[in-house]
Write a protein that holds these residues in place. Structure first.
Motif, mmCIF file in Angstrom:
data_model
loop_
_atom_site.group_PDB
_atom_site.id
_atom_site.type_symbol
_atom_site.label_atom_id
_atom_site.label_comp_id
_atom_site.label_asym_id
_atom_site.label_seq_id
_atom_site.Cartn_x
_atom_site.Cartn_y
_atom_site.Cartn_z
ATOM 1 N N ALA A 100 16.371 19.593 86.221
ATOM 2 C CA ALA A 100 17.249 19.276 87.348
ATOM 3 C C ALA A 100 18.570 20.039 87.289
ATOM 4 C CB ALA A 100 17.523 17.780 87.383
ATOM 5 N N ILE A 101 19.128 20.313 88.462
ATOM 6 C CA ILE A 101 20.428 20.960 88.638
ATOM 7 C C ILE A 101 21.316 20.027 89.456
ATOM 8 C CG2 ILE A 101 21.642 22.963 89.603
ATOM 9 C CD1 ILE A 101 18.989 24.513 89.303
ATOM 10 N N ASP A 102 22.556 19.880 89.050
ATOM 11 C CA ASP A 102 23.492 19.009 89.760
ATOM 12 C C ASP A 102 24.112 19.771 90.931
ATOM 13 O OD1 ASP A 102 25.264 17.155 90.636
ATOM 14 O OD2 ASP A 102 26.391 16.967 88.757
ATOM 15 N N TYR A 103 23.467 19.687 92.112
ATOM 16 C CA TYR A 103 23.944 20.433 93.270
ATOM 17 C C TYR A 103 25.213 19.827 93.869
ATOM 18 C CZ TYR A 103 19.542 22.990 93.186
ATOM 19 O OH TYR A 103 18.484 23.783 92.819
ATOM 20 N N SER A 104 25.579 18.627 93.453
ATOM 21 C CA SER A 104 26.805 18.007 93.970
ATOM 22 C C SER A 104 28.051 18.759 93.524
ATOM 23 C CB SER A 104 26.885 16.551 93.522
ATOM 24 O OG SER A 104 27.062 16.453 92.120
ATOM 25 N N THR A 183 18.058 13.979 83.344
ATOM 26 C CA THR A 183 17.391 13.027 84.233
ATOM 27 C C THR A 183 16.191 13.691 84.897
ATOM 28 O OG1 THR A 183 18.805 13.625 86.113
ATOM 29 C CG2 THR A 183 19.551 11.807 84.711
ATOM 30 N N GLU A 184 15.249 12.876 85.285
ATOM 31 C CA GLU A 184 14.059 13.350 86.001
ATOM 32 C C GLU A 184 13.885 12.489 87.242
ATOM 33 O OE1 GLU A 184 9.256 14.015 85.278
ATOM 34 O OE2 GLU A 184 10.585 13.440 83.609
ATOM 35 N N ILE A 185 13.812 13.110 88.412
ATOM 36 C CA ILE A 185 13.722 12.398 89.681
ATOM 37 C C ILE A 185 12.308 12.504 90.240
ATOM 38 C CG2 ILE A 185 14.598 12.262 92.040
ATOM 39 C CD1 ILE A 185 17.236 13.385 91.029
ATOM 40 N N ILE A 186 11.721 11.352 90.543
ATOM 41 C CA ILE A 186 10.369 11.296 91.104
ATOM 42 C C ILE A 186 10.462 10.679 92.493
ATOM 43 C CG2 ILE A 186 8.042 10.371 90.830
ATOM 44 C CD1 ILE A 186 8.555 10.245 87.825
ATOM 45 N N GLU A 187 9.973 11.385 93.508
ATOM 46 C CA GLU A 187 9.980 10.889 94.878
ATOM 47 C C GLU A 187 8.551 10.617 95.327
ATOM 48 O OE1 GLU A 187 12.072 13.613 97.353
ATOM 49 O OE2 GLU A 187 14.022 13.273 96.398
ATOM 50 N N LEU A 195 14.643 8.816 86.232
ATOM 51 C CA LEU A 195 14.310 8.485 84.853
ATOM 52 C C LEU A 195 15.226 9.218 83.885
ATOM 53 C CD1 LEU A 195 10.414 8.814 85.027
ATOM 54 C CD2 LEU A 195 11.769 6.737 85.291
ATOM 55 N N ASP A 196 15.467 8.593 82.745
ATOM 56 C CA ASP A 196 16.164 9.270 81.651
ATOM 57 C C ASP A 196 15.154 10.159 80.943
ATOM 58 O OD1 ASP A 196 17.552 10.132 79.468
ATOM 59 O OD2 ASP A 196 18.270 8.158 78.845
ATOM 60 N N ALA A 197 15.326 11.471 81.076
ATOM 61 C CA ALA A 197 14.354 12.410 80.520
ATOM 62 C C ALA A 197 14.420 12.488 79.004
ATOM 63 C CB ALA A 197 14.576 13.798 81.109
ATOM 64 N N ASN A 198 15.518 12.000 78.410
ATOM 65 C CA ASN A 198 15.661 11.978 76.943
ATOM 66 C C ASN A 198 15.446 13.366 76.341
ATOM 67 O OD1 ASN A 198 16.234 10.665 74.535
ATOM 68 N ND2 ASN A 198 14.064 10.250 74.106
ATOM 69 N N ARG A 199 16.042 14.362 76.971
ATOM 70 C CA ARG A 199 15.900 15.734 76.493
ATOM 71 C C ARG A 199 16.951 16.046 75.430
ATOM 72 N NH1 ARG A 199 14.786 17.229 82.286
ATOM 73 N NH2 ARG A 199 12.640 17.998 82.354
ATOM 74 N N ASP A 200 16.536 16.680 74.365
ATOM 75 C CA ASP A 200 17.479 17.169 73.357
ATOM 76 C C ASP A 200 18.257 18.322 73.983
ATOM 77 O OD1 ASP A 200 18.759 18.376 71.140
ATOM 78 O OD2 ASP A 200 17.180 17.686 69.799
ATOM 79 N N PRO A 201 19.592 18.314 73.909
ATOM 80 C CA PRO A 201 20.357 19.393 74.550
ATOM 81 C C PRO A 201 20.150 20.761 73.909
ATOM 82 C CG PRO A 201 21.784 17.977 73.258
ATOM 83 C CD PRO A 201 20.461 17.297 73.309
ATOM 84 N N ILE A 202 19.711 20.787 72.656
ATOM 85 C CA ILE A 202 19.553 22.047 71.932
ATOM 86 C C ILE A 202 18.085 22.448 71.915
ATOM 87 C CG2 ILE A 202 19.867 23.226 69.721
ATOM 88 C CD1 ILE A 202 22.156 21.268 69.159
#
Length: 245
Positions: A100-104, A183-187, A195-202
């Motif tokens: 995801a990208i924060d387009y806001s 985050t992961e967005i499901i439509e 959803l919290d994608a729980n991705r490691d930043p590294i």
């Protein structure tokens, strides 16, 4: 406006082969002439060190990072390599749409944060990035001969082993939970689930590659395995045209 401080005491031992150290620290400021709220400020650094292990066997290391701020934000897309020619677009997308990208934030500019081999572009994103690269460069034919060769291809042919580590984020640090890639967005019809994608930043990558000069171009071939959330990803192939890191 742009200002930078550069240090370079490297010796060139051949194409893509150096010994010594070089670094650059820079700052940039942009503003659109016909727009008041369009300022962008960027600061960053790039440090590279080349250790001559034996003759033309070189251990090259790099650490680079940058951050941006202002009312015309810059987004960095982490992953892949510079000047990548993706020959497997049907199987491996050049740009990872699943992150995801924060387009806001209304990003006005974009840039790639490389090298992080083993992934497509946009494995992480944000207004700051940091990457660490290490490579062992071995011009095998020239090394075994003990002197420069008459054939340009054989003289510049190199076998490379590498490892990359990197992250990109928005905010004070990469472990900030507000990063969009976390985050992961499901439509599904009228429902939107976040959803919290729980991705490691590294993320990291490792592999091997070949280098050679053909028709005046320095060609890089890399086979890499990415590591995300402590899991090894499927192998990726990179064909690119560039020097050094």
């Amino acid at each position: 406006m742009k200002g930078e401080v550069i240090f370079d005491n490297t010796r060139k031992l051949g194409t893509n082969l150096y010994s010594g150290m070089r670094w650059k620290v820079f700052g940039e400021a942009y503003r659109q002439i016909n727009a008041v709220k369009s300022d962008l400020f960027v600061i960053g650094a790039d440090f590279r060190h080349y250790t001559r292990i034996h003759r033309t066997l070189i251990w090259a290391n790099r650490i680079a990072g940058s951050t941006s701020f202002g009312r015309s934000p810059l987004i960095y897309y982490l992953g892949s390599v510079d000047n990548w020619i993706n020959l497997s677009q049907s199987r491996v997308p050049t740009f990872n749409e699943s992150v995801a990208i924060d387009y806001s934030r209304n990003y006005a500019y974009q840039a790639l944060a490389t090298n992080v081999r083993g992934f497509s572009q946009n494995i992480r994103n944000g207004s700051s990035f940091l990457v660490i690269n290490t490579e062992l460069r071995w011009p095998i034919f020239r090394y075994l001969a003990g002197h420069p060769l008459g054939s340009g291809f054989l003289n510049n042919f190199q076998v490379v082993g590498f490892a990359d580590v990197g992250t990109a984020w928005t905010g004070l640090h990469p472990f900030n939970n507000d990063n969009a890639w976390n985050t992961e967005i499901i439509e599904n019809g009228p429902m939107t689930i976040t959803l919290d994608a729980n991705r490691d930043p590294i993320v990291a990558g490792y592999g091997f590659g070949l280098r050679g000069q053909l028709l005046g171009y320095f060609i890089r071939l890399d086979w890499a395995w990415g590591v995300e959330n402590m899991q090894v990803q499927p192998r990726m192939f990179y064909l690119s045209l560039s020097l050094d890191f």
